[in-house]
Write an enzyme that holds these catalytic residues in place. Structure first.
Site, mmCIF file in Angstrom:
data_model
loop_
_atom_site.group_PDB
_atom_site.id
_atom_site.type_symbol
_atom_site.label_atom_id
_atom_site.label_comp_id
_atom_site.label_asym_id
_atom_site.label_seq_id
_atom_site.Cartn_x
_atom_site.Cartn_y
_atom_site.Cartn_z
ATOM 1 C CG HIS A 103 -0.217 0.320 2.497
ATOM 2 N ND1 HIS A 103 0.516 -0.613 3.167
ATOM 3 C CD2 HIS A 103 -0.094 1.469 3.213
ATOM 4 C CE1 HIS A 103 1.040 -0.066 4.252
ATOM 5 N NE2 HIS A 103 0.693 1.191 4.297
HETATM 6 C C1 UD1 Z 1 -1.677 5.560 6.289
HETATM 7 C C2 UD1 Z 1 -0.307 5.973 6.817
HETATM 8 C C3 UD1 Z 1 0.699 4.843 6.601
HETATM 9 C C4 UD1 Z 1 0.185 3.530 7.158
HETATM 10 C C5 UD1 Z 1 -1.179 3.247 6.547
HETATM 11 C C6 UD1 Z 1 -1.752 1.956 7.088
HETATM 12 C C7 UD1 Z 1 0.196 8.356 6.605
HETATM 13 C C8 UD1 Z 1 1.042 9.339 5.888
HETATM 14 N N1 UD1 Z 1 0.208 7.121 6.121
HETATM 15 O O1 UD1 Z 1 -1.553 5.420 4.885
HETATM 16 O O2 UD1 Z 1 1.894 5.174 7.273
HETATM 17 O O3 UD1 Z 1 1.080 2.506 6.837
HETATM 18 O O4 UD1 Z 1 -2.045 4.337 6.880
HETATM 19 O O5 UD1 Z 1 -2.973 1.679 6.537
HETATM 20 O O6 UD1 Z 1 -0.431 8.698 7.563
HETATM 21 N N2 UD1 Z 1 -9.193 4.974 2.772
HETATM 22 C C9 UD1 Z 1 -10.426 4.420 2.872
HETATM 23 N N3 UD1 Z 1 -10.890 4.084 4.118
HETATM 24 C C10 UD1 Z 1 -10.165 4.301 5.252
HETATM 25 C C11 UD1 Z 1 -8.892 4.885 5.125
HETATM 26 C C12 UD1 Z 1 -8.419 5.221 3.877
HETATM 27 O O7 UD1 Z 1 -11.111 4.195 1.893
HETATM 28 O O8 UD1 Z 1 -10.641 3.978 6.342
HETATM 29 C C13 UD1 Z 1 -8.657 5.298 1.428
HETATM 30 C C14 UD1 Z 1 -8.964 6.691 0.976
HETATM 31 O O9 UD1 Z 1 -9.164 6.668 -0.395
HETATM 32 C C15 UD1 Z 1 -7.675 7.438 1.283
HETATM 33 C C16 UD1 Z 1 -6.635 6.360 1.039
HETATM 34 O O10 UD1 Z 1 -7.259 5.145 1.427
HETATM 35 O O11 UD1 Z 1 -7.516 8.565 0.484
HETATM 36 C C17 UD1 Z 1 -5.379 6.550 1.815
HETATM 37 O O12 UD1 Z 1 -5.615 6.704 3.202
HETATM 38 P P1 UD1 Z 1 -4.629 7.608 4.095
HETATM 39 O O13 UD1 Z 1 -5.048 7.603 5.506
HETATM 40 O O14 UD1 Z 1 -4.436 8.944 3.437
HETATM 41 O O15 UD1 Z 1 -3.224 6.899 3.943
HETATM 42 P P2 UD1 Z 1 -2.818 5.366 3.940
HETATM 43 O O16 UD1 Z 1 -2.336 5.048 2.589
HETATM 44 O O17 UD1 Z 1 -3.881 4.519 4.556
#
Ligand code: UD1
Length: 385
Positions: A216
């Site tokens: 991811h």
């Molecule tokens: C975040 C952390 C990363 C960690 C990861 C674990 C940062 C910079 N990154 O990355 O260190 O390893 O979490 O999962 O904080 N989304 C959903 N549902 C959710 C959460 C996210 O659909 O509950 C989708 C959304 O489209 C979002 C994307 O995933 O834009 C990314 O989520 P985000 O929290 O921005 O970063 P992660 O890639 O999850």
């Protein structure tokens, strides 16, 4: 009296905060100087499967305050946490804010606390990949620079912090809280029905060989060329051993965007017969731990999984050029393969041709013993005003 605000935001935070809350409760039940605390969830992760499931399984109390920030660009997400968390701190007047890990919520809440002169405690401080293109590296460096108490999981972290000018008195080597959670739940995870449900365990209880994959990191999945290149390696590996792939929402979005669906099988039907990459929804903690403990090989770009496989004695091939957790390579089961197709295939082949280790049969890094949170809370009580 110490008044703590404990912060969680994203999935990898939950397994780190759970043992800290347990240890605070244990302390409070027998102490005349209890630690008062509030749990704040920023809402960075909000899906049932990315958040609530972990609260239930790990017995984390319902957050006292949910900021509900949700997704957005890094700036939007960080800014939104800052705006909402400041109001909480102004209202609740904590003496200390405790943050864990390296996600956007970690730096956002630490920054708010620093401007309000609230003491900052960082759990899992000092880890460095030395790759500043990685958002987590920026979060780590900045959070550590403004923290007052830095709890570290491995000795490399102390060296990194001292080099950055952090005073030695602020650094406490207390071990790895994520491993506290793993050791506490290992037996329970053994009872998870997931292996049978996926068709990986036969009637006699024997487990078929499989590889468990997580992917991811933005640097691996957000660029189509890089993602296709890694996928090329996975397709090769899957010819030898089926790959189970719980897909993170970010990665699922990219698979759709880059039209890569044809390379994956949805669900695990037929896993015993046809080697392929089998996609499933993000899993809960116990199911994932069960799958990790029985895997022939784990392929990942996560940070925490490098640590968990080390303790489980399961070989891990990390699809990254660097790791901020070098002890998992020197003392553990981690192999850094980089992101080139040929290197990933080579690393996986080498693991698959060797025997795997089992739990308890190898030494683990110092202080990864299930008592890190107790040591942290002992320090907190010493520093309590
Ligand atoms: C975040 C952390 C990363 C960690 C990861 C674990 C940062 C910079 N990154 O990355 O260190 O390893 O979490 O999962 O904080 N989304 C959903 N549902 C959710 C959460 C996210 O659909 O509950 C989708 C959304 O489209 C979002 C994307 O995933 O834009 C990314 O989520 P985000 O929290 O921005 O970063 P992660 O890639 O999850």
């Amino acid at each position: 009296m110490m008044k703590l605000v404990l912060v969680v935001g994203a999935r990898p935070n939950f397994m780190k905060i759970a043992p800290i809350i347990d240890a605070i409760k244990a302390h409070n039940s027998s102490s005349e100087r209890p630690l008062q605390y509030l749990l704040v969830h920023t809402g960075q992760h909000y899906d049932e499967k990315m958040s609530k499931l972990f609260f239930d399984e790990l017995g984390i109390p319902k957050p006292d305050i949910d900021l509900g920030v949700g997704s957005g660009s890094h700036a939007e997400q960080t800014a939104e946490v800052i705006k909402r968390f400041e109001k909480v701190c102004v209202r609740e007047k904590p003496t200390h804010v405790l943050v864990v890990g390296d996600v956007n919520s970690t730096i956002a809440c630490a920054l708010v606390a620093s401007k309000l002169n609230i003491k900052i405690i960082h759990v899992e401080a000092g880890l460095r990949s030395f790759d500043r293109t990685m958002p987590e590296e920026i979060n780590r460096v900045l959070t550590d620079a403004i923290s007052d108490y830095l709890f570290i999981t491995e000795q490399s972290a102390e060296k990194n912090l001292l080099k950055e000018g952090v005073a030695k008195e602020k650094i406490f080597f207390t071990g790895n809280v994520m491993i506290d959670t793993l050791l506490k739940h290992l037996q329970k995870a053994e009872k998870s029905p997931i292996l049978g449900q996926m068709g990986l365990r036969n009637g006699a209880g024997e487990c078929a060989p499989y590889c468990l994959l997580t992917l991811h990191r933005p640097s691996n999945v957000d660029n189509e060329q890089i993602f296709r290149n890694i996928l090329g390696a996975l397709v090769e590996i899957a010819k030898q051993v089926p790959i189970i792939f719980p897909v993170h929402p970010r990665t699922m979005n990219r698979i759709r965007e880059f039209k890569l669906e044809e390379h994956f099988v949805q669900g695990t039907a037929g896993i015993g017969r046809t080697p392929a990459i089998y996609c499933v929804e993000p899993l809960g903690y116990l199911d994932f731990l069960s799958l990790m403990s029985h895997a022939r090989l784990v392929l990942t770009d996560s940070g925490g999984i490098q640590e968990e496989t080390t303790v489980l004695g399961i070989p891990c091939v990390t699809v990254r050029e660097n790791t901020e957790r070098p002890v998992t390579v020197t003392d553990g089961t981690n192999h850094l393969a980089g992101t080139r197709k040929s290197e990933i295939i080579k690393a996986a082949a080498s693991v698959l041709s060797n025997g795997s280790h089992r739990v308890g049969q190898r030494p683990v890094p110092p202080l990864w013993d299930g008592k890190a949170a107790q040591r942290i809370v002992a320090e907190l009580t010493r520093m309590a005003p």
